[in-house]
Design a protein around this motif. Structure first.
Motif, PDB file in Angstrom:
ATOM      1  N   GLY A  58       0.816  -1.201   0.000  1.00  0.00           N
ATOM      2  CA  GLY A  58       0.000   0.000   0.000  1.00  0.00           C
ATOM      3  C   GLY A  58       0.855   1.259   0.000  1.00  0.00           C
ATOM      4  N   ARG A  59       0.190   2.383  -0.120  1.00  0.00           N
ATOM      5  CA  ARG A  59       0.882   3.671  -0.100  1.00  0.00           C
ATOM      6  C   ARG A  59       1.592   3.845   1.235  1.00  0.00           C
ATOM      7  N   GLU A 160       7.158   1.735  -9.376  1.00  0.00           N
ATOM      8  CA  GLU A 160       5.753   1.963  -9.771  1.00  0.00           C
ATOM      9  C   GLU A 160       5.466   1.509 -11.201  1.00  0.00           C
ATOM     10  N   LYS A 163       1.858   1.617 -13.081  1.00  0.00           N
ATOM     11  CA  LYS A 163       1.212   2.792 -13.675  1.00  0.00           C
ATOM     12  C   LYS A 163       1.887   3.250 -14.973  1.00  0.00           C
ATOM     13  N   THR A 191       2.772  -0.114  -6.118  1.00  0.00           N
ATOM     14  CA  THR A 191       1.410  -0.320  -5.645  1.00  0.00           C
ATOM     15  C   THR A 191       0.705  -1.133  -6.718  1.00  0.00           C
ATOM     16  N   ARG A 193      -1.677  -2.756  -9.469  1.00  0.00           N
ATOM     17  CA  ARG A 193      -2.794  -2.501 -10.365  1.00  0.00           C
ATOM     18  C   ARG A 193      -2.917  -3.705 -11.282  1.00  0.00           C
ATOM     19  N   THR A 214      -0.285  -0.558   4.026  1.00  0.00           N
ATOM     20  CA  THR A 214       0.187   0.716   4.565  1.00  0.00           C
ATOM     21  C   THR A 214       0.365   0.634   6.078  1.00  0.00           C
ATOM     22  N   TYR A 233     -10.998   5.809   2.632  1.00  0.00           N
ATOM     23  CA  TYR A 233     -10.910   4.697   1.696  1.00  0.00           C
ATOM     24  C   TYR A 233     -11.082   3.308   2.310  1.00  0.00           C
ATOM     25  N   THR A 238     -10.821   0.861  -3.779  1.00  0.00           N
ATOM     26  CA  THR A 238      -9.653   1.738  -3.836  1.00  0.00           C
ATOM     27  C   THR A 238      -8.779   1.525  -2.612  1.00  0.00           C
ATOM     28  N   GLN A 241      -6.771  -1.690  -2.739  1.00  0.00           N
ATOM     29  CA  GLN A 241      -5.613  -1.594  -3.628  1.00  0.00           C
ATOM     30  C   GLN A 241      -4.553  -0.659  -3.074  1.00  0.00           C
ATOM     31  N   GLU A 242      -4.945   0.546  -2.707  1.00  0.00           N
ATOM     32  CA  GLU A 242      -3.984   1.583  -2.346  1.00  0.00           C
ATOM     33  C   GLU A 242      -3.498   1.490  -0.899  1.00  0.00           C
ATOM     34  N   GLY A 245      -2.706  -2.897  -0.485  1.00  0.00           N
ATOM     35  CA  GLY A 245      -1.720  -3.358  -1.457  1.00  0.00           C
ATOM     36  C   GLY A 245      -2.112  -4.657  -2.130  1.00  0.00           C
TER      37      GLY A 245
END
Length: 449
Positions: A58-59, A160, A163, A191, A193, A214, A233, A238, A241-242, A245
């Motif tokens: 995660g972020r 990353e 993305k 992260t 996707r 995170t 979130y 979202t 995912q963010e 993770g």
């Protein structure tokens, strides 16, 4: 397994004092640079002869720091001027600016983790780092994959990747360039996707994966940041995912997509006229059986059908429960939400389904439904309600939404059976579709009646 730092954080003051008093001055100065002491488990390189290490999280989970420390470990020798395992590395990000600002100069980047006597020099005109022992790391942009044609490396750090717009081209060119040394390796920090290149990398037998949410790195994150992102979130796709993770996949041609479901998210359900609990019971009731899909849906059905709206309130599905177990879970969901009735598919369980439920609650409002069409044919009218923006989701429906995003016109593209989706379809059919088919506009009274 706890890191040394985590162990110290939970130790008594006496143990902490004893630990630090036993270190020399040089050891104390070096301790912040000893990755194995303070790192989280997902930040430590896995053992074995892997080619690619993917750090997916995660972020703010500490991915960048792990990548930077891995690069430092590759180039460092016993002394500042001694050669390390790698001499030529590639640093690849989506753009040159991102590579420089995050991977090189970032707060968790290479320069920040390097001891003063081993700190590399940034040569801006040549877009590269040069270490005192002669090792070099060159920066590349994923927008220009052809720039990787020609150079050769014995290591790479990719940031990353999920993305990148030209991910496949850039990744392929990098693989051809990793041809120096005995075992050239690469680290990917990203992260997740659901992109084809990342999925292909993860399926490769020479790839190893570490993962962390995170939350795992909360000691190094601002409390206000965590509170804000979790409030906004948590319980959404979202967020999964963010923050968690997790790789969330939308199957090609899916009847539902992540973007659509997020656009229909609501924080609080409105006033509802009816609430039902949809059930898709498993054939058997043991640890290896399918899930029992249990989904709670409410609807506001005032006015003509085009004005009706529904909200999915809870996914209460259970795995491997006995018939008594899933029946109780469904009845508890009904009571939690004050639902009007249970709607259960009986294709496989027949009269047993109602019998099990009524043994627990003989008076519960119950409706048996039997599938006469395939899962896709039943799901498509429900998917159309979502396309019209007439069904919303509250937070916390991750398992259900994952199945929805794998349901396509060709069938379910996930593992097992889409029991949660089936339960959802039965509930929305009962609330929205069948009543609309029999709805009649109230007849207007004429003058004189």
């Amino acid at each position: 397994m706890k890191s040394g730092a985590a162990w110290l954080a939970s130790a008594t003051p006496e143990v902490v004092d004893e630990f630090f008093s036993g270190l020399s001055e040089h050891a104390l100065l070096a301790l912040p640079r000893v990755l194995e002491f303070w790192a989280l488990n997902h930040q430590l390189p896995p053992e074995g002869a892997w080619k690619t290490w993917v750090i997916m999280g995660g972020r703010g989970a500490g991915k960048t720091r792990a990548g930077a420390e891995w690069v430092r470990a590759q180039v460092d020798g016993a002394g500042p001027l001694d050669a390390g395992r790698a001499r030529r590395l590639a640093l690849v990000a989506e753009t040159i600016d991102q590579a420089r600002d995050v991977m090189v100069f970032g707060e968790s980047g290479i320069l920040a983790c390097s001891p003063p006597d081993r700190r590399p020099e940034w040569q801006a005109t040549r877009k590269r780092l040069v270490w005192p022992n002669g090792a070099e790391a060159q920066v590349f942009s994923a927008h220009e994959p052809e720039a990787l044609r020609g150079p050769q490396f014995d290591g790479a750090w990719v940031d990353e990747l999920a993305k990148w717009k030209r991910a496949e081209e850039t990744w392929d060119m990098l693989q051809f360039a990793l041809r120096l040394g005995k075992n050239p390796q690469q680290v990917v920090t990203t992260t997740p996707r659901s992109v084809a290149t990342l999925k292909a990398i993860l399926k490769n037998p020479s790839t190893v994966l570490t993962h962390a949410p995170t939350e795992a790195n909360r000691a190094y994150l601002a409390a206000s940041f965590l509170a804000e992102v979790q409030a906004r979130y948590a319980g959404t796709r979202t967020g999964r995912q963010e923050l968690e993770g997790l790789m969330l996949e939308d199957a090609e041609g899916a009847l539902w997509t992540s973007a659509r479901l997020e656009a229909l998210r609501v924080e609080v359900a409105p006033a509802l006229d009816r609430i039902v609990v949809g059930i898709d019971p498993p054939v058997t009731g043991h640890g290896g059986s399918d899930e029992c899909g249990i989904v709670v849906v409410g609807a506001c059905t005032n006015g003509p059908p085009q004005d009706w709206r529904a909200v999915v309130l809870e996914d209460a599905s259970v795995q491997g429960a006995s018939p008594d177990g899933w029946a109780r879970a469904a009845l508890e969901a009904l009571r939690r939400h004050g639902a009007d009735r249970l709607v259960a598919e009986v294709n496989q369980g027949g009269d047993m389904v109602e019998s099990v439920i009524r043994q627990i609650d003989p008076l519960v409002a119950y409706r048996a439904v039997r599938a006469s069409r395939g899962k896709v044919a039943r799901a498509e009218p429900v998917a159309a309600l979502y396309e019209q923006g007439r069904v919303s989701h509250v937070r916390g429906l991750g398992g259900l939404e994952d199945q929805m995003c794998r349901m396509t016109a060709q069938g379910f593209m996930g593992k097992g059976s889409p029991d949660r989706v089936d339960a959802l379809v039965w509930a929305l059919t009962d609330l929205m579709i069948e009543p609309a088919q029999t709805w009649r506009r109230p007849r207007m009274r004429t003058l004189g009646e």
